[in-house]
Design a protein around this motif. Structure first.
Motif, PDB file in Angstrom:
ATOM      1  N   ASP A  85      54.198 -80.013  65.287  1.00 28.42           N
ATOM      2  CA  ASP A  85      54.459 -79.890  62.446  1.00 28.42           C
ATOM      3  C   ASP A  85      55.448 -79.329  62.510  1.00 28.42           C
ATOM      4  O   ASP A  85      56.187 -79.447  62.038  1.00 28.42           O
ATOM      5  CB  ASP A  85      53.567 -80.131  62.475  1.00 28.42           C
ATOM      6  CG  ASP A  85      52.541 -81.643  62.940  1.00 28.42           C
ATOM      7  OD1 ASP A  85      52.911 -82.684  63.901  1.00 28.42           O
ATOM      8  OD2 ASP A  85      51.418 -81.237  62.480  1.00 28.42           O
ATOM      9  N   ILE A 181      56.767 -79.662  46.759  1.00 27.92           N
ATOM     10  CA  ILE A 181      57.059 -79.536  48.215  1.00 27.92           C
ATOM     11  C   ILE A 181      58.777 -79.917  48.117  1.00 27.92           C
ATOM     12  O   ILE A 181      59.540 -79.825  47.746  1.00 27.92           O
ATOM     13  CB  ILE A 181      56.974 -81.470  48.941  1.00 27.92           C
ATOM     14  CG1 ILE A 181      55.300 -81.575  49.015  1.00 27.92           C
ATOM     15  CG2 ILE A 181      57.438 -81.279  50.412  1.00 27.92           C
ATOM     16  CD1 ILE A 181      55.387 -82.451  49.104  1.00 27.92           C
ATOM     17  N   ASP A 206      49.683 -73.876  54.010  1.00 30.97           N
ATOM     18  CA  ASP A 206      50.046 -75.119  54.291  1.00 30.97           C
ATOM     19  C   ASP A 206      48.942 -76.906  54.197  1.00 30.97           C
ATOM     20  O   ASP A 206      49.328 -77.551  54.854  1.00 30.97           O
ATOM     21  CB  ASP A 206      50.633 -75.626  55.456  1.00 30.97           C
ATOM     22  CG  ASP A 206      52.114 -74.522  55.783  1.00 30.97           C
ATOM     23  OD1 ASP A 206      52.317 -74.402  54.735  1.00 30.97           O
ATOM     24  OD2 ASP A 206      52.497 -74.826  56.652  1.00 30.97           O
ATOM     25  N   GLU A 209      49.573 -80.207  54.015  1.00 30.22           N
ATOM     26  CA  GLU A 209      50.378 -80.392  53.807  1.00 30.22           C
ATOM     27  C   GLU A 209      50.860 -81.817  54.624  1.00 30.22           C
ATOM     28  O   GLU A 209      51.887 -82.223  53.989  1.00 30.22           O
ATOM     29  CB  GLU A 209      50.845 -80.141  55.674  1.00 30.22           C
ATOM     30  CG  GLU A 209      49.466 -80.540  56.789  1.00 30.22           C
ATOM     31  CD  GLU A 209      49.602 -79.255  58.010  1.00 30.22           C
ATOM     32  OE1 GLU A 209      50.775 -79.745  58.467  1.00 30.22           O
ATOM     33  OE2 GLU A 209      49.078 -79.401  58.925  1.00 30.22           O
ATOM     34  N   TYR A 210      49.911 -82.677  55.054  1.00 31.30           N
ATOM     35  CA  TYR A 210      49.618 -84.581  55.249  1.00 31.30           C
ATOM     36  C   TYR A 210      50.047 -84.875  53.585  1.00 31.30           C
ATOM     37  O   TYR A 210      49.817 -86.550  53.983  1.00 31.30           O
ATOM     38  CB  TYR A 210      48.319 -84.903  55.553  1.00 31.30           C
ATOM     39  CG  TYR A 210      48.307 -84.660  57.829  1.00 31.30           C
ATOM     40  CD1 TYR A 210      50.046 -84.036  57.875  1.00 31.30           C
ATOM     41  CD2 TYR A 210      47.600 -83.273  57.918  1.00 31.30           C
ATOM     42  CE1 TYR A 210      49.993 -83.861  59.657  1.00 31.30           C
ATOM     43  CE2 TYR A 210      47.422 -83.022  58.984  1.00 31.30           C
ATOM     44  CZ  TYR A 210      48.584 -83.150  60.080  1.00 31.30           C
ATOM     45  OH  TYR A 210      48.966 -82.327  61.223  1.00 31.30           O
ATOM     46  N   HIS A 218      56.329 -83.003  54.186  1.00 32.37           N
ATOM     47  CA  HIS A 218      56.081 -81.411  54.316  1.00 32.37           C
ATOM     48  C   HIS A 218      57.607 -81.177  55.338  1.00 32.37           C
ATOM     49  O   HIS A 218      56.935 -81.084  56.375  1.00 32.37           O
ATOM     50  CB  HIS A 218      55.190 -80.987  54.851  1.00 32.37           C
ATOM     51  CG  HIS A 218      54.456 -79.779  54.423  1.00 32.37           C
ATOM     52  ND1 HIS A 218      55.231 -78.314  53.739  1.00 32.37           N
ATOM     53  CD2 HIS A 218      53.988 -78.876  55.837  1.00 32.37           C
ATOM     54  CE1 HIS A 218      54.338 -77.111  53.958  1.00 32.37           C
ATOM     55  NE2 HIS A 218      54.768 -77.112  55.867  1.00 32.37           N
ATOM     56  N   ASN A 220      57.717 -76.999  57.490  1.00 31.62           N
ATOM     57  CA  ASN A 220      57.094 -75.403  57.693  1.00 31.62           C
ATOM     58  C   ASN A 220      58.406 -74.726  57.385  1.00 31.62           C
ATOM     59  O   ASN A 220      59.837 -75.328  57.923  1.00 31.62           O
ATOM     60  CB  ASN A 220      56.015 -75.289  58.322  1.00 31.62           C
ATOM     61  CG  ASN A 220      55.669 -73.895  58.245  1.00 31.62           C
ATOM     62  OD1 ASN A 220      56.576 -73.144  58.658  1.00 31.62           O
ATOM     63  ND2 ASN A 220      54.651 -73.249  57.949  1.00 31.62           N
ATOM     64  N   ASN A 236      46.401 -72.675  57.823  1.00 27.89           N
ATOM     65  CA  ASN A 236      46.619 -73.686  57.166  1.00 27.89           C
ATOM     66  C   ASN A 236      44.368 -73.671  57.251  1.00 27.89           C
ATOM     67  O   ASN A 236      44.125 -73.323  58.199  1.00 27.89           O
ATOM     68  CB  ASN A 236      46.852 -74.583  58.421  1.00 27.89           C
ATOM     69  CG  ASN A 236      47.079 -77.012  57.990  1.00 27.89           C
ATOM     70  OD1 ASN A 236      46.727 -76.988  57.233  1.00 27.89           O
ATOM     71  ND2 ASN A 236      48.382 -76.743  57.965  1.00 27.89           N
TER      72      ASN A 236
END
Length: 401
Positions: A85, A181, A206, A209-210, A218, A220, A236
């Protein structure tokens, strides 16, 4: 006897979100019907297979201390997830597990800040960032953003805020409370500014994030600027993505020296994360991921419903958030008006109390997030609750003269 408290604790403010939740609970205990838009957690239960994974671990005797940084299988699973990810090869040794993401933010600042070190925090910000910085003798440097720019830190604002005392820059995306974002290009532009300041570290939070909506996704910072990986700490956890807030488990990944220092601090405080929570987290990463997309779609629909209702209230100006599960509307046009009882609504805090007393609706004031004149409303609640609460707010606002 009077207990003498340290300067460290007396200069901290209580968590605004926790205080709001406590106030709602108190009013509900008194028998008052309160519609709660202060909630900063999913209203869904943890998926059954994650719960079962924890139960199986307990029945299998997995109820003992673990290594301070977390069990090896979980750290490796997190490293694998980040490789997929975040686009960077973290080793398991570069990953540490904590009792929630908040603990790891605390430990990272505790490990790196000395008296007077500065931390750049874009506003609006999650309520705890400035106070955690202050706790460890740092100086939060709050950099305002604008709704017109979707509450994002710009390269120009970053460059202007950097000083020889700057130790960290905090980036939270998707953002709480603004829902911002950053695109890959936007992150690349921030990285270009940081290239001239090799002593500055970056914390990327994060946790949401989803929860990205529409065409937004998103990205990083280390995926956009791999050269910053050596000075970026990725924070996270499992609270928002897997509805595991009560499990209290988060993780961080970053430079080995920093991860080791954070482990030293955890070893002298909480020792390790609950072995049972770690078993649940490992099940979450290894198991069915459909829950994430299903809940993302639910939140996106709730966002649209709440945004439409809130935007229809005269005097409220609301941007459509790109991610997370909050609206952050401006209510500047309502300030200065009078309540039916003749009291002036001088600021966003007054408006919060008016909505609580007049409409039985609990929201957060923007001042707590570094941006007065705004409100934060969570749509991590049912559609029925959203519709009823927004209708009550509209009626209460209409009664302001």
């Amino acid at each position: 006897m009077t207990v003498r408290l340290s300067r460290r604790v007396t200069r901290m403010q209580p968590s605004a979100s926790i205080a709001a939740k406590q106030r709602v609970t108190e009013l509900q205990a008194q028998g008052k019907e309160i519609i709660d838009f202060t909630i900063g957690e999913p209203d869904m239960d943890t998926p059954a297979h994650i719960v079962q994974g924890a139960i199986d671990a307990m029945r299998g005797g997995d109820t003992h201390y673990t290594p301070t940084a977390g069990v090896a299988p979980l750290r490796q699973a997190i490293a694998d997830k980040l490789r997929r990810d975040a686009g960077h090869d973290y080793t398991a040794a570069q990953v540490i597990v904590g009792s929630g993401a908040k603990q790891l933010i605390n430990e990272s600042f505790a490990a790196t800040l000395d008296d007077g070190d500065e931390v750049i925090v874009p506003a609006p910000y999650w309520v705890s960032y400035p106070d955690i910085v202050t706790l460890y003798d740092g100086v939060p440097v709050v950099v305002p953003t604008t709704a017109a720019n979707d509450f994002k830190l710009t390269p120009q604002a970053l460059a202007a805020a950097l000083t020889p005392r700057t130790r960290w820059v905090v980036l939270n995306a998707p953002g709480n409370p603004g829902g911002a974002i950053y695109t890959r290009d936007e992150l690349r532009a921030l990285a270009d500014v940081l290239a001239g300041h090799p002593e500055v570290m970056v914390m990327t939070d994060d946790i949401y994030e989803y929860l990205a909506y529409d065409q937004h996704r998103h990205v990083n910072l280390v995926a956009a600027a791999p050269e910053l990986a050596a000075r970026t700490l990725l924070i996270n956890g499992f609270s928002k993505s897997y509805a595991m807030t009560g499990w209290r488990i988060g993780y961080a990944a970053g430079p080995q020296a920093l991860i080791n220092a954070m482990g030293k601090l955890i070893g002298q405080s909480t020792t390790c994360v609950s072995s049972i929570a770690q078993a649940g987290a490992l099940t979450a990463l290894k198991g069915d991921q459909e829950f994430i997309e299903e809940t993302r779609q639910v939140y996106e629909h709730r966002r649209d419903v709440m945004h439409k209702a809130v935007s229809a209230i005269p005097g409220v100006d609301c941007r459509l958030p790109q991610g997370a599960f909050y609206l952050f509307p401006s209510v500047q046009a309502l300030l200065g008006k009078r309540t039916p009882g003749g009291q002036v609504v001088a600021d966003d805090r007054d408006l919060v109390m008016y909505l609580l007393d007049e409409a039985g609706v609990a929201v957060m004031d923007g001042s707590a997030y570094g941006m007065p004149g705004h409100l934060r409303l969570s749509f991590a609640t049912s559609l029925q609750t959203i519709e009823r609460g927004c209708a009550r707010m509209a009626q209460a606002c209409a009664r302001l003269a």
